[in-house]
Design a protein around this motif. Structure first.
Motif, PDB file in Angstrom:
ATOM      1  N   ASP A   1      11.469  34.948  12.490  1.00  0.00           N
ATOM      2  CA  ASP A   1      12.133  35.571  11.356  1.00  0.00           C
ATOM      3  C   ASP A   1      13.029  34.534  10.680  1.00  0.00           C
ATOM      4  O   ASP A   1      13.976  34.045  11.290  1.00  0.00           O
ATOM      5  N   PRO A   2      12.755  34.158   9.421  1.00  0.00           N
ATOM      6  CA  PRO A   2      13.543  33.119   8.755  1.00  0.00           C
ATOM      7  C   PRO A   2      15.025  33.463   8.651  1.00  0.00           C
ATOM      8  O   PRO A   2      15.860  32.589   8.589  1.00  0.00           O
ATOM      9  N   ARG A   3      15.364  34.751   8.627  1.00  0.00           N
ATOM     10  CA  ARG A   3      16.771  35.132   8.527  1.00  0.00           C
ATOM     11  C   ARG A   3      17.549  34.727   9.769  1.00  0.00           C
ATOM     12  O   ARG A   3      18.750  34.495   9.713  1.00  0.00           O
ATOM     13  N   ASN A   4      16.878  34.632  10.913  1.00  0.00           N
ATOM     14  CA  ASN A   4      17.551  34.239  12.151  1.00  0.00           C
ATOM     15  C   ASN A   4      17.461  32.739  12.409  1.00  0.00           C
ATOM     16  O   ASN A   4      18.290  32.190  13.128  1.00  0.00           O
ATOM     17  N   VAL A   5      16.463  32.079  11.859  1.00  0.00           N
ATOM     18  CA  VAL A   5      16.249  30.659  12.124  1.00  0.00           C
ATOM     19  C   VAL A   5      17.013  29.783  11.129  1.00  0.00           C
ATOM     20  O   VAL A   5      17.652  28.811  11.519  1.00  0.00           O
ATOM     21  N   PHE A   6      16.966  30.128   9.844  1.00  0.00           N
ATOM     22  CA  PHE A   6      17.579  29.316   8.800  1.00  0.00           C
ATOM     23  C   PHE A   6      18.812  30.037   8.256  1.00  0.00           C
ATOM     24  O   PHE A   6      18.703  31.106   7.674  1.00  0.00           O
ATOM     25  N   MET A   7      19.967  29.439   8.445  1.00  0.00           N
ATOM     26  CA  MET A   7      21.199  30.063   7.965  1.00  0.00           C
ATOM     27  C   MET A   7      21.382  29.865   6.458  1.00  0.00           C
ATOM     28  O   MET A   7      22.012  30.661   5.800  1.00  0.00           O
ATOM     29  N   SER A   8      20.840  28.772   5.902  1.00  0.00           N
ATOM     30  CA  SER A   8      20.927  28.518   4.456  1.00  0.00           C
ATOM     31  C   SER A   8      19.582  28.847   3.832  1.00  0.00           C
ATOM     32  O   SER A   8      18.591  28.177   4.103  1.00  0.00           O
ATOM     33  N   ARG A   9      19.573  29.899   2.992  1.00  0.00           N
ATOM     34  CA  ARG A   9      18.322  30.352   2.397  1.00  0.00           C
ATOM     35  C   ARG A   9      18.501  30.537   0.892  1.00  0.00           C
ATOM     36  O   ARG A   9      19.600  30.750   0.414  1.00  0.00           O
ATOM     37  N   ALA A  10      17.393  30.467   0.183  1.00  0.00           N
ATOM     38  CA  ALA A  10      17.358  30.792  -1.243  1.00  0.00           C
ATOM     39  C   ALA A  10      16.146  31.694  -1.456  1.00  0.00           C
ATOM     40  O   ALA A  10      15.108  31.505  -0.826  1.00  0.00           O
ATOM     41  N   LYS A  11      16.287  32.677  -2.328  1.00  0.00           N
ATOM     42  CA  LYS A  11      15.176  33.611  -2.549  1.00  0.00           C
ATOM     43  C   LYS A  11      14.005  32.940  -3.243  1.00  0.00           C
ATOM     44  O   LYS A  11      12.864  33.176  -2.900  1.00  0.00           O
ATOM     45  N   ALA A  12      14.300  32.111  -4.247  1.00  0.00           N
ATOM     46  CA  ALA A  12      13.223  31.466  -4.993  1.00  0.00           C
ATOM     47  C   ALA A  12      13.743  30.197  -5.643  1.00  0.00           C
ATOM     48  O   ALA A  12      14.945  29.994  -5.771  1.00  0.00           O
TER      49      ALA A  12
END
Length: 166
Positions: free
Chosen positions: A75-86
């Motif tokens: 799950d990217p929400r648990n692996v990567f703390m810095s995210r961008a939607k697009a």
């Protein structure tokens, strides 16, 4: 499978998994149950206890052991703390972000997104006398390393481009 190890006055009765304690009134015995499995899954076993002097002589204690293998959280929400939607395609990469709609991690801009501008080198310290120097430059593409001996009074503009590590 589970195996019981007795501590104290327990006697092994033939089979290594069978122990017998004779306890006086008010006495207690502590023992450890160790679980070992070579297969993944949940395993159930029961320990049987016999008590003399009561109508129901045998009591069972259910023991369960679980063996699992570590898994990677996808799950990217648990692996990567810095995210961008697009990120629009024409925009430069966003440094150190996971792009949700594309499912990729972007490490940051590469040199293709940077323009090589003319940056002035800092002025040399005053009071230095010119000295003869030897320069050995390696050409990245050709692999050749041209050597040059430069006299003390030789002056020519030199432009050097370098890739940074960060």
């Amino acid at each position: 499978a589970a195996a019981a190890e007795g501590e104290g006055e327990g006697e092994a009765q033939g089979d290594a998994n069978v122990f017998r304690w004779v306890l006086a009134v008010g006495e207690s015995v502590e023992f450890d149950i160790k679980f070992l499995s070579t297969e993944v899954g949940t395993f159930n076993s029961s320990l049987g206890f016999e008590v003399l002097g009561v109508p129901t002589r045998e009591y069972s204690l259910l023991c369960a052991g679980t063996c699992e293998v570590p898994v990677i959280n996808k799950d990217p929400r648990n692996v990567f703390m810095s995210r961008a939607k697009a990120r629009p395609e024409h925009m430069p990469p966003i440094p150190k972000r996971y792009i949700m709609n594309r499912g990729v991690y972007e490490f940051g801009p590469l040199l293709t997104w940077k323009s090589i501008g003319a940056k002035k080198a800092p002025a040399p310290p005053s009071g230095l006398e010119p000295e003869a120097a030897e320069a050995a430059l390696a050409a990245a593409l050709s692999g050749a390393a041209p050597d040059a001996a430069l006299p003390a009074d030789y002056v020519e503009a030199l432009t050097v481009h370098a890739k940074t590590k960060s």
